[in-house]
Design a protein around this motif. Sequence first.
Motif, mmCIF file in Angstrom:
data_model
loop_
_atom_site.group_PDB
_atom_site.id
_atom_site.type_symbol
_atom_site.label_atom_id
_atom_site.label_comp_id
_atom_site.label_asym_id
_atom_site.label_seq_id
_atom_site.Cartn_x
_atom_site.Cartn_y
_atom_site.Cartn_z
ATOM 1 N N PHE A 231 0.811 -1.216 0.000
ATOM 2 C CA PHE A 231 0.000 0.000 0.000
ATOM 3 C C PHE A 231 0.850 1.275 0.000
ATOM 4 O O PHE A 231 0.367 2.352 0.327
ATOM 5 N N TYR A 268 -7.254 1.649 2.682
ATOM 6 C CA TYR A 268 -6.756 2.348 1.504
ATOM 7 C C TYR A 268 -7.854 3.251 0.949
ATOM 8 O O TYR A 268 -7.601 4.407 0.597
ATOM 9 N N SER A 305 -2.202 6.761 -1.464
ATOM 10 C CA SER A 305 -3.129 6.978 -2.585
ATOM 11 C C SER A 305 -2.793 8.222 -3.397
ATOM 12 O O SER A 305 -3.508 8.560 -4.338
#
Length: 367
Positions: A231, A268, A305
């Motif tokens: 991630f 996420y 992100s």
Amino acid sequence: MDRNHWLSLLSRWADVLRNAPDRSDIVRMAGDRNPWFGPAQVEEALTGITEGLLEPVCLQSWLAAYPSLDLTMDQPIDQPIDQQIDQPIDQQMDQPIPLPLHQPFAPKTIGLVLAGNLPLVGFHDALCVLVAGHHAQIKVSAKDPVLLPWALDLLLNLEPALAGHWKFVERLQHYHAVIATGSDNSNRYFLHYFKHVPHLLRGNRSSAAILRGDESTDELQALGRDIFQYFGLGCRSVSHLFVSPKVELTVLLDALEPFAPLLEHSRYRHNFDYQRTLLLLNRTPHLGSDFLSLVENSSLVSPISVLHYTRFQTQGELDALMERHRDGLQVLVGRGKGLVPFGRAQQPGPADYADQKDTLAFLANCF
């Protein structure tokens, strides 16, 4: 235990880690303790260890670079110089430290303060301490308390003579040297706390990639693994792009579409929604897909992100950027000499030291 014994033992350890009957249970337990440690992430970390850190040819080449390293483990452990264990740490540091007498090699106690941002991120430090012939006193992160004890128990089953060569503790004491990994803020604390002994400290680092505009779709998708594996939580995770005028960012976003299932992970998705909202509220120019935002920003570090990028016009500009960020880069990904190939950022070998600080040399030379 000589070098050949170690090489054989570590190879067998890799086999046991691959085929341990309780592996799936341990993977689940790790995920229960840390929601970022999904089964895929833990399995990737284990595969990186068995196929990278413990790969026999890589191990042989790694250890061959240290011909003077004493790999025996049959000497009595040396007495630690930190003797004032019942006093507050500030009082300990105010007292003189006795100088060790010259003597033949004896194992020292090495304190390990491990991070917990990735599964088994402290494995390499424990490996270095053991092959250097020392004993490890290990403080694991509360975010990853399961995996390393399990892995070391498997090693002990293979080699019972290693009994007593490590222990897990809540607080370090009776140590000769320390290896600690944390944030830059943690490092300031570590530097004060451990200044009375030899120490190797690691702080914040991040990774970047260079794109020149002629990368294939396969290369861009491999870059996606460098960006999204774990991630983006690791120091080897690509969080910044240096892009030439030929790079079309929409082409990159299209190539990264196979990673859209990241949104199925609740944490996420929460980060994505939050960061995208901030960009919209602040009217920050950005280019995005349904799971990633690209923002022109000079910072190497980007939120989960979000991927930062910097444009360069000439090789000279790129060279200047590399020099400016030299101390903050862990890995630089791209095509060319001295760069880590696309898709390989998260696959270090035993000689790929964090922060470019040679852990094994530190252990061999700090006493």
